[in-house]
Scaffold this motif. Structure first.
Motif, PDB file in Angstrom:
ATOM      1  N   VAL A   1     -16.507  -1.539 -14.415  1.00  0.00           N
ATOM      2  CA  VAL A   1     -15.756  -2.900 -14.552  1.00  0.00           C
ATOM      3  C   VAL A   1     -16.634  -3.517 -15.614  1.00  0.00           C
ATOM      4  O   VAL A   1     -15.504  -4.167 -16.565  1.00  0.00           O
ATOM      5  CB  VAL A   1     -16.023  -3.466 -13.271  1.00  0.00           C
ATOM      6  CG1 VAL A   1     -15.686  -5.081 -13.269  1.00  0.00           C
ATOM      7  CG2 VAL A   1     -15.507  -2.761 -11.891  1.00  0.00           C
TER       8      VAL A   1
ATOM      9  N   ILE B   1      -7.207  -3.283 -13.634  1.00  0.00           N
ATOM     10  CA  ILE B   1      -7.793  -3.251 -12.270  1.00  0.00           C
ATOM     11  C   ILE B   1      -6.932  -4.177 -11.494  1.00  0.00           C
ATOM     12  O   ILE B   1      -6.635  -5.608 -11.841  1.00  0.00           O
ATOM     13  CB  ILE B   1      -9.293  -3.697 -12.185  1.00  0.00           C
ATOM     14  CG1 ILE B   1     -10.082  -2.535 -13.058  1.00  0.00           C
ATOM     15  CG2 ILE B   1      -9.719  -3.979 -10.866  1.00  0.00           C
ATOM     16  CD1 ILE B   1     -11.375  -3.060 -13.356  1.00  0.00           C
TER      17      ILE B   1
ATOM     18  N   LEU C   1     -11.770  -4.245  -5.824  1.00  0.00           N
ATOM     19  CA  LEU C   1     -11.101  -3.837  -7.098  1.00  0.00           C
ATOM     20  C   LEU C   1     -10.510  -2.400  -7.013  1.00  0.00           C
ATOM     21  O   LEU C   1     -11.621  -1.475  -6.843  1.00  0.00           O
ATOM     22  CB  LEU C   1     -12.350  -4.168  -8.078  1.00  0.00           C
ATOM     23  CG  LEU C   1     -12.880  -5.363  -8.257  1.00  0.00           C
ATOM     24  CD1 LEU C   1     -14.020  -5.548  -9.118  1.00  0.00           C
ATOM     25  CD2 LEU C   1     -11.837  -6.619  -8.611  1.00  0.00           C
ATOM     26  N   TRP C   2      -9.311  -2.144  -7.529  1.00  0.00           N
ATOM     27  CA  TRP C   2      -8.843  -0.920  -7.553  1.00  0.00           C
ATOM     28  C   TRP C   2      -8.273  -0.500  -8.945  1.00  0.00           C
ATOM     29  O   TRP C   2      -7.541  -1.330  -9.364  1.00  0.00           O
ATOM     30  CB  TRP C   2      -7.935  -0.601  -6.511  1.00  0.00           C
ATOM     31  CG  TRP C   2      -8.078  -0.651  -5.029  1.00  0.00           C
ATOM     32  CD1 TRP C   2      -9.507  -0.880  -4.447  1.00  0.00           C
ATOM     33  CD2 TRP C   2      -7.414  -0.987  -3.703  1.00  0.00           C
ATOM     34  NE1 TRP C   2      -9.527  -0.859  -3.050  1.00  0.00           N
ATOM     35  CE2 TRP C   2      -8.192  -0.692  -2.872  1.00  0.00           C
ATOM     36  CE3 TRP C   2      -5.990  -0.596  -3.917  1.00  0.00           C
ATOM     37  CZ2 TRP C   2      -7.735  -1.121  -1.458  1.00  0.00           C
ATOM     38  CZ3 TRP C   2      -5.445  -0.678  -2.488  1.00  0.00           C
ATOM     39  CH2 TRP C   2      -6.290  -0.894  -1.318  1.00  0.00           C
ATOM     40  N   ASP C   3      -8.702   0.624  -9.262  1.00  0.00           N
ATOM     41  CA  ASP C   3      -8.048   0.953 -10.742  1.00  0.00           C
ATOM     42  C   ASP C   3      -6.571   1.142 -10.398  1.00  0.00           C
ATOM     43  O   ASP C   3      -6.068   1.762  -9.371  1.00  0.00           O
ATOM     44  CB  ASP C   3      -8.543   2.420 -11.163  1.00  0.00           C
ATOM     45  CG  ASP C   3      -7.908   2.814 -12.552  1.00  0.00           C
ATOM     46  OD1 ASP C   3      -8.615   2.330 -13.374  1.00  0.00           O
ATOM     47  OD2 ASP C   3      -7.237   3.714 -12.551  1.00  0.00           O
TER      48      ASP C   3
ATOM     49  N   MET D   1      -8.356  -9.118 -14.343  1.00  0.00           N
ATOM     50  CA  MET D   1      -8.404  -7.701 -13.949  1.00  0.00           C
ATOM     51  C   MET D   1      -7.148  -7.141 -14.280  1.00  0.00           C
ATOM     52  O   MET D   1      -7.436  -5.764 -14.622  1.00  0.00           O
ATOM     53  CB  MET D   1      -8.585  -7.755 -12.576  1.00  0.00           C
ATOM     54  CG  MET D   1     -10.099  -8.129 -11.931  1.00  0.00           C
ATOM     55  SD  MET D   1     -11.258  -7.363 -12.745  1.00  0.00           S
ATOM     56  CE  MET D   1     -12.599  -8.050 -11.967  1.00  0.00           C
TER      57      MET D   1
END
Ligand code: TMP
Ligand code: ASP
Length: 253
Positions: free
Chosen positions: A232, A171, A204-206, A166
């Motif tokens: 994603v 991410i 999931l965070w940018d 990620m």
């Protein structure tokens, strides 16, 4: 064609008998639920994306020696998996405080945790999947001491693997949930990662903008869920950027 035998239907997936003993077919539905199914909707394309994304993560785990139930993807919505005996626990790993830990312990969402925290929830919809301790798990026989050691080791390996992937695509892996299954091989048993790994079961965070790319988009009404999951998939190179997930016409019942 002969009708397949349905073995189990959950909120987001259906399991059918597989082509050989010891296998199952896992079908990804478009249904989304949250808050123990109090909130529900059908999100066009979600099943296709989660089938692809779970394939991607499970294949990567298999390749680095973290055993999973995944054998191969069969089509847009289905994958062939090993039949396992699911341990009745939701195993959550948290890197950053969000969701229930923020509420329970009063930690502001977004606060990095001092180290990854592994939690166990008893998988029981009627009870709303309550948080349980190792004491409960051992006393009620849901898993042994050895199982728990193995489960924590598996969960932390999954965390390292997923966090790395990620980070590589901008991410942050805030937290995720896995389920673990037993496979019996003669007198031995092995524990493997089962169920699915997808934005349904991760936060999931940018990294740059903080935009949420997971099921919180649905839980908290933050916009288009399929678009977030497609983002994603696009970043991971799992689906071409211009691909619209192909879905079957919706059947009303
Ligand atoms: P929580 O903050 O609600 O406890 O959730 C932690 C993580 O586990 C989050 O990524 C969502 C995931 N999760 C599931 O996949 N299924 C569930 O039933 C729950 C409660 C959480
Ligand atoms: N998956 C659970 C439900 O259906 C909880 C959640 O993800 O928020 O309610």
């Amino acid at each position: 064609m002969a009708r397949r035998t349905k073995v189990y239907e959950g909120k987001a997936k259906i399991l059918y008998e597989g082509p050989e003993p010891g296998t199952l077919i896992q079908y990804f539905k478009d249904d989304a639920t949250a808050f123990n199914a109090e909130k529900r909707d059908v999100i066009e394309g979600k099943g296709v994306l989660n089938n692809r994304l779970s394939e991607y993560f499970m294949t990567g785990l298999n390749n680095i020696g973290v055993p999973t139930h995944f054998i191969r993807r069969l089509n847009m919505r289905e994958q062939l998996i090993r039949a396992v005996e699911i341990i009745p626990l939701e195993v959550v790993v948290r890197n950053i405080a969000a969701g229930s830990i923020s509420k329970r312990l009063g930690i502001e969402e977004g606060t990095p945790l001092p180290r990854p925290i592994v939690e166990f929830y008893y998988k029981n919809d009627a009870l709303g999947d309550p948080l349980v301790s190792e004491e409960h798990i051992l006393a009620f026989g849901w898993a042994t001491h050895q199982d728990l050691d193995d489960i924590v080791a598996l969960a932390l390996r999954v965390n390292d693997f997923l966090s790395g992937i990620m980070t590589g695509v901008g991410i942050k892996l805030v937290d995720f949930k896995i389920e673990v299954g037993r496979i019996y091989e003669g007198d031995f048993q092995r524990l493997v990662v089962a169920d699915e790994i997808s934005p349904d079961s991760c936060r999931l965070w940018d990294i740059k903008t903080g935009r949420k790319l997971d099921k919180d988009v649905f839980r908290r009404d933050l916009g288009n869920l399929s678009e977030a999951y497609a983002e994603v998939a696009r970043r991971l190179g799992v689906m071409p950027s211009n691909a619209t997930p192909i879905t079957k016409p919706k059947l009303m019942n």
